[in-house]
Design a protein around this motif. Structure first.
Motif, PDB file in Angstrom:
ATOM      1  N   GLN A 194       0.834  -1.204   0.000  1.00  0.00           N
ATOM      2  CA  GLN A 194       0.000   0.000   0.000  1.00  0.00           C
ATOM      3  C   GLN A 194       0.871   1.258   0.000  1.00  0.00           C
ATOM      4  O   GLN A 194       0.616   2.215  -0.715  1.00  0.00           O
ATOM      5  CB  GLN A 194      -0.916   0.007   1.228  1.00  0.00           C
ATOM      6  CG  GLN A 194      -1.993  -1.039   1.163  1.00  0.00           C
ATOM      7  CD  GLN A 194      -3.031  -0.700   0.112  1.00  0.00           C
ATOM      8  OE1 GLN A 194      -3.549   0.405   0.071  1.00  0.00           O
ATOM      9  NE2 GLN A 194      -3.307  -1.645  -0.766  1.00  0.00           N
ATOM     10  N   ALA A 197       2.596   1.552  -3.374  1.00  0.00           N
ATOM     11  CA  ALA A 197       1.705   2.064  -4.416  1.00  0.00           C
ATOM     12  C   ALA A 197       1.524   3.565  -4.248  1.00  0.00           C
ATOM     13  O   ALA A 197       1.551   4.323  -5.229  1.00  0.00           O
ATOM     14  CB  ALA A 197       0.358   1.350  -4.352  1.00  0.00           C
ATOM     15  N   ALA A 198       1.364   4.005  -2.997  1.00  0.00           N
ATOM     16  CA  ALA A 198       1.191   5.431  -2.742  1.00  0.00           C
ATOM     17  C   ALA A 198       2.426   6.204  -3.184  1.00  0.00           C
ATOM     18  O   ALA A 198       2.339   7.236  -3.851  1.00  0.00           O
ATOM     19  CB  ALA A 198       0.935   5.672  -1.254  1.00  0.00           C
ATOM     20  N   ARG A 199       3.580   5.672  -2.835  1.00  0.00           N
ATOM     21  CA  ARG A 199       4.824   6.354  -3.189  1.00  0.00           C
ATOM     22  C   ARG A 199       5.023   6.360  -4.694  1.00  0.00           C
ATOM     23  O   ARG A 199       5.499   7.336  -5.245  1.00  0.00           O
ATOM     24  CB  ARG A 199       5.991   5.631  -2.514  1.00  0.00           C
ATOM     25  CG  ARG A 199       6.828   6.562  -1.675  1.00  0.00           C
ATOM     26  CD  ARG A 199       7.846   5.795  -0.883  1.00  0.00           C
ATOM     27  NE  ARG A 199       7.222   5.075   0.223  1.00  0.00           N
ATOM     28  CZ  ARG A 199       7.864   4.162   0.951  1.00  0.00           C
ATOM     29  NH1 ARG A 199       9.120   3.850   0.664  1.00  0.00           N
ATOM     30  NH2 ARG A 199       7.260   3.580   1.949  1.00  0.00           N
ATOM     31  N   ILE A 201       2.886   6.578  -6.998  1.00  0.00           N
ATOM     32  CA  ILE A 201       2.149   7.609  -7.730  1.00  0.00           C
ATOM     33  C   ILE A 201       2.581   9.004  -7.276  1.00  0.00           C
ATOM     34  O   ILE A 201       1.923   9.991  -7.581  1.00  0.00           O
ATOM     35  CB  ILE A 201       0.601   7.457  -7.645  1.00  0.00           C
ATOM     36  CG1 ILE A 201       0.120   7.444  -6.208  1.00  0.00           C
ATOM     37  CG2 ILE A 201       0.120   6.264  -8.423  1.00  0.00           C
ATOM     38  CD1 ILE A 201      -1.411   7.481  -6.098  1.00  0.00           C
ATOM     39  N   GLY A 202       3.680   9.075  -6.547  1.00  0.00           N
ATOM     40  CA  GLY A 202       4.300  10.376  -6.274  1.00  0.00           C
ATOM     41  C   GLY A 202       3.867  11.038  -4.987  1.00  0.00           C
ATOM     42  O   GLY A 202       4.140  12.206  -4.758  1.00  0.00           O
ATOM     43  N   MET A 203       3.169  10.284  -4.103  1.00  0.00           N
ATOM     44  CA  MET A 203       2.749  10.907  -2.848  1.00  0.00           C
ATOM     45  C   MET A 203       3.956  11.138  -1.939  1.00  0.00           C
ATOM     46  O   MET A 203       4.889  10.341  -1.916  1.00  0.00           O
ATOM     47  CB  MET A 203       1.759   9.998  -2.118  1.00  0.00           C
ATOM     48  CG  MET A 203       0.379  10.007  -2.724  1.00  0.00           C
ATOM     49  SD  MET A 203      -0.788   9.259  -1.591  1.00  0.00           S
ATOM     50  CE  MET A 203      -2.272   9.352  -2.561  1.00  0.00           C
ATOM     51  N   SER A 204       3.878  12.215  -1.165  1.00  0.00           N
ATOM     52  CA  SER A 204       4.902  12.460  -0.151  1.00  0.00           C
ATOM     53  C   SER A 204       4.622  11.529   1.025  1.00  0.00           C
ATOM     54  O   SER A 204       3.561  10.911   1.097  1.00  0.00           O
ATOM     55  CB  SER A 204       4.839  13.906   0.315  1.00  0.00           C
ATOM     56  OG  SER A 204       3.605  14.125   0.969  1.00  0.00           O
ATOM     57  N   GLN A 207       1.427  12.580   2.746  1.00  0.00           N
ATOM     58  CA  GLN A 207       0.210  12.220   2.006  1.00  0.00           C
ATOM     59  C   GLN A 207      -0.067  10.720   2.095  1.00  0.00           C
ATOM     60  O   GLN A 207      -1.206  10.292   2.271  1.00  0.00           O
ATOM     61  CB  GLN A 207       0.355  12.621   0.537  1.00  0.00           C
ATOM     62  CG  GLN A 207       0.311  14.123   0.322  1.00  0.00           C
ATOM     63  CD  GLN A 207       0.587  14.485  -1.124  1.00  0.00           C
ATOM     64  OE1 GLN A 207       1.350  13.816  -1.815  1.00  0.00           O
ATOM     65  NE2 GLN A 207      -0.017  15.572  -1.580  1.00  0.00           N
ATOM     66  N   TYR A 211      -3.626   9.803   3.539  1.00  0.00           N
ATOM     67  CA  TYR A 211      -4.688   9.327   2.640  1.00  0.00           C
ATOM     68  C   TYR A 211      -4.742   7.811   2.511  1.00  0.00           C
ATOM     69  O   TYR A 211      -5.778   7.247   2.176  1.00  0.00           O
ATOM     70  CB  TYR A 211      -4.514   9.932   1.247  1.00  0.00           C
ATOM     71  CG  TYR A 211      -4.596  11.434   1.247  1.00  0.00           C
ATOM     72  CD1 TYR A 211      -5.758  12.082   1.651  1.00  0.00           C
ATOM     73  CD2 TYR A 211      -3.504  12.209   0.869  1.00  0.00           C
ATOM     74  CE1 TYR A 211      -5.828  13.453   1.683  1.00  0.00           C
ATOM     75  CE2 TYR A 211      -3.566  13.594   0.886  1.00  0.00           C
ATOM     76  CZ  TYR A 211      -4.735  14.209   1.293  1.00  0.00           C
ATOM     77  OH  TYR A 211      -4.804  15.565   1.328  1.00  0.00           O
ATOM     78  N   ILE A 212      -3.622   7.148   2.733  1.00  0.00           N
ATOM     79  CA  ILE A 212      -3.583   5.707   2.473  1.00  0.00           C
ATOM     80  C   ILE A 212      -3.425   4.893   3.750  1.00  0.00           C
ATOM     81  O   ILE A 212      -4.228   4.006   4.029  1.00  0.00           O
ATOM     82  CB  ILE A 212      -2.428   5.359   1.489  1.00  0.00           C
ATOM     83  CG1 ILE A 212      -2.518   6.216   0.225  1.00  0.00           C
ATOM     84  CG2 ILE A 212      -2.426   3.869   1.173  1.00  0.00           C
ATOM     85  CD1 ILE A 212      -3.833   6.108  -0.520  1.00  0.00           C
ATOM     86  N   PRO A 215      -6.135   5.938   7.194  1.00  0.00           N
ATOM     87  CA  PRO A 215      -7.540   5.517   7.068  1.00  0.00           C
ATOM     88  C   PRO A 215      -7.712   3.997   7.191  1.00  0.00           C
ATOM     89  O   PRO A 215      -8.677   3.527   7.774  1.00  0.00           O
ATOM     90  CB  PRO A 215      -7.931   5.982   5.664  1.00  0.00           C
ATOM     91  CG  PRO A 215      -6.977   7.056   5.327  1.00  0.00           C
ATOM     92  CD  PRO A 215      -5.695   6.732   6.040  1.00  0.00           C
ATOM     93  N   GLN A 216      -6.750   3.249   6.655  1.00  0.00           N
ATOM     94  CA  GLN A 216      -6.851   1.796   6.761  1.00  0.00           C
ATOM     95  C   GLN A 216      -6.503   1.326   8.163  1.00  0.00           C
ATOM     96  O   GLN A 216      -7.095   0.381   8.678  1.00  0.00           O
ATOM     97  CB  GLN A 216      -5.915   1.126   5.753  1.00  0.00           C
ATOM     98  CG  GLN A 216      -6.336   1.363   4.326  1.00  0.00           C
ATOM     99  CD  GLN A 216      -5.447   0.603   3.351  1.00  0.00           C
ATOM    100  OE1 GLN A 216      -5.344  -0.607   3.397  1.00  0.00           O
ATOM    101  NE2 GLN A 216      -4.783   1.328   2.468  1.00  0.00           N
TER     102      GLN A 216
END
Ligand code: ADP
Ligand code: MG
Lengths: 288, 248
Positions: A194, A197-199, A201-204, A207, A211-212, A215-216
């Motif tokens: 998870q 995948a977040a990283r 797509i360029g998330m800091s 983030q 966002y990822i 919440p989970q």
């Protein structure tokens, strides 16, 4: 109920009888040997008493204590949740110093008795904070002012506000470590893929967490957090040690002045039991 | 930037996990629009190599440049780099707490800071491209493996990157779902995007690859065009590997 009764074997009936008999025996011994005078009829008066000057029923010692316990529990669990999330995130931080600090705090709390911790937090933190913020004078000012209903609804007797707040702070600091561990476990239960995948797509990192991961993680931590909340209700009696006027403290007061040792403590126990058992039933139902 | 520069250039890269060497003196060049398929036995370092392209891992020595950006740990360019490179994983890694549409819009909205309606329009366009526009409001758990992997491809496409990396995208799928994913990948190959794909699907490789790469024990053993690779590979190891996987 029927089904339960049907399942009862005669052995169970015997066991129950023995337990009841033992209880009765202890009760009569207390009456006879200790010359204890049961005065259950006096207890209601210590819940609510009639105040002639106001022509109204007002909470007496036990109810005052119960309300304080409820307030302390609610506020300190909110504060403990905030601190715990910070601590849990710190525990899995990439920064070694942050991770070590969080770990040290946790190990301190795990390996020192709660009573000692409560005193340390009280004298070294909340006392200092309260005097630094000049809270004492501010609260007294509000207590004297006219429109203080909201304040006293939220915090009870404003003259005792500093004591309440130090109870809240101390308890929250104490519980935050355990909340932090629950949050950490929640964060680590989110699969590594998870984060990747977040990283990818360029998330800091922030983030990714917001966002990822969180919440989970939060979904997974709700049941253990609910249990921790019940533990917090019980642990809240520790703050009576630092003269916070909670249920335990008020019961000590009652017992000291009336000598109704058994009635006082049984009533306090019943209050704690009803709250904690009620909450655990409620959470169990909500979980479904 | 120089027009001639390769999209991906890997020079003499070593990668260690502790004392274990996962990559040894790896060099590879991928031109813009080129489609590269990497194969090789399990544990040969294929995943490690492509994960070094978008900074999920970092090489220990040598250099990797992606579209002119040097890949380095703690680099300020790292997020810019990741916005140039999409990745599709073996295990899909969709975000289970978000709907399909939200899975696709969260990157564009949070990372590229585009508006919600624009992000949703883009998401629907790419869902169309992977042939599942009707699943937008479901959650990943409600979809089949093949559908999930197509959503994962669409999620990468939504970032409109110039490079796409695939790490065994069909290995976790039931056999009957492999083709629906491969079909989408073949269509994607026709759009001119630069693709680096780790896979053992040799039918797919024959169809789309410009270049075949064979890896073993952390080294690149053979780089050749598919005609040569499949009929007359240079190395004995590669021939044995191909015989093995083409047998069934
Ligand atoms: N995070 C890691 N830590 C230690 N060793 C790893 C790690 N990731 C991969 N490896 C090792 O590196 C080698 C190459 O792995 P990988 O790149 O996943 O191979 P492939 O994708 O070709 O199957 C394997 O021997 C694997 O055990
Ligand atoms: Mg792999």
């Amino acid at each position: 109920m029927r089904r339960i009764l049907k399942k009862l074997h005669w052995m169970d009936a015997v066991i129950l009888l023995v337990v009841v008999a033992l209880g009765g025996y202890i009760a009569t011994r207390i009456g006879a040997e200790l010359n204890y005078n049961w005065r259950w009829d006096k207890i209601p008066n210590y819940l609510y008493r009639y105040k002639a000057s106001e022509d109204a029923w007002v909470p007496n010692l036990l109810m005052q204590g119960l309300f304080a316990t409820i307030r302390i529990t609610i506020y300190s669990s909110i504060l403990a949740l905030i601190l715990g999330v910070i601590l849990g995130v710190a525990r899995v931080s990439e920064n070694l110093t942050i991770r070590m600090l969080a770990r040290t705090y946790l190990e301190f709390l795990r390996n020192v008795p709660p009573v000692v911790i409560i005193f340390i937090f009280f004298f070294f933190l909340s006392e200092q904070l309260i005097s630094a913020l000049n809270m004492e004078r501010w609260a007294r000012g509000i207590a004297r002012s006219e429109n203080n209903e909201i304040w006293s609804f939220l915090f009870g007797d404003m003259r005792r506000f500093p004591a309440l707040i130090s109870g809240v702070i101390v308890l929250a600091l104490f519980e935050s470590a355990f909340v932090g561990e629950i949050i950490r476990a929640g964060i680590q239960s989110v699969p590594k893929g998870q984060r990747e995948a977040a990283r990818s797509i360029g998330m800091s990192r922030g983030q990714e967490l917001r966002y990822i991961v969180l919440p989970q993680a939060l979904k997974k931590v709700i049941p253990p957090l609910a249990n921790q909340f019940i533990t917090l209700v019980k642990d809240s009696s520790l703050v009576s040690l630092i003269s916070v006027p909670d249920l335990t403290f008020k019961t000590i007061e009652l017992v000291a002045s009336t000598r109704m040792i058994f009635e006082g403590w049984f009533t306090a126990a019943a209050f704690y039991f009803v709250i904690c058992f009620g909450l655990s039933m409620l959470f169990r139902r909500l979980e479904r | 930037m120089e027009a001639q520069e390769a999209m991906i250039s890997v020079n003499n890269v070593d990668k260690f996990y502790g004392t274990f060497q996962a990559l040894t003196d790896v060099s590879l060049t991928v031109q813009q629009g080129e489609r590269v398929v990497i194969c090789g036995p399990s544990g040969s370092g294929k995943s490690t190599l492509i994960r070094c392209f978008n900074g999920l891992e970092f090489h220990s020595s040598g250099s990797i440049r992606i579209d002119g950006i040097e890949v380095e740990e703690d680099s300020k360019d790292l997020r810019r780099l990741r916005q140039e490179v999409g990745m599709v994983f073996q295990q899909f890694n969709l975000f289970p707490h978000l709907t399909i549409l939200e899975n696709l819009t969260i990157g564009p909205m949070k990372v590229q800071k585009i508006g919600k309606s624009e992000a949703e329009a883009r998401a629907r366009k790419y869902l169309e491209r992977v042939h599942i526009p009707e699943q937008a409001d479901k959650y990943p758990g409600q979809l089949s493996g093949g559908q999930q992997q197509r959503v994962a491809i669409a999620r990468s496409l939504c970032m409109e990157t110039r490079i796409m990396l695939f790490d065994e995208p069909t290995s976790a799928l039931d056999p009957e779902m492999i083709n629906e994913v491969l079909d989408v990948m073949v269509e994607l190959a026709d759009t001119g995007i630069t693709m680096v794909c780790v896979t053992h699907e040799m039918g797919f490789a024959r169809k789309v690859a410009d270049t075949m790469v064979f890896m073993e024990s952390g080294k690149i053993v053979e780089v050749s065009p598919p005609e040569k690779f499949f009929t007359n590979p240079e190395s004995e190891r590669c021939r044995m590997f191909l015989n093995q996987i083409l047998e069934h």
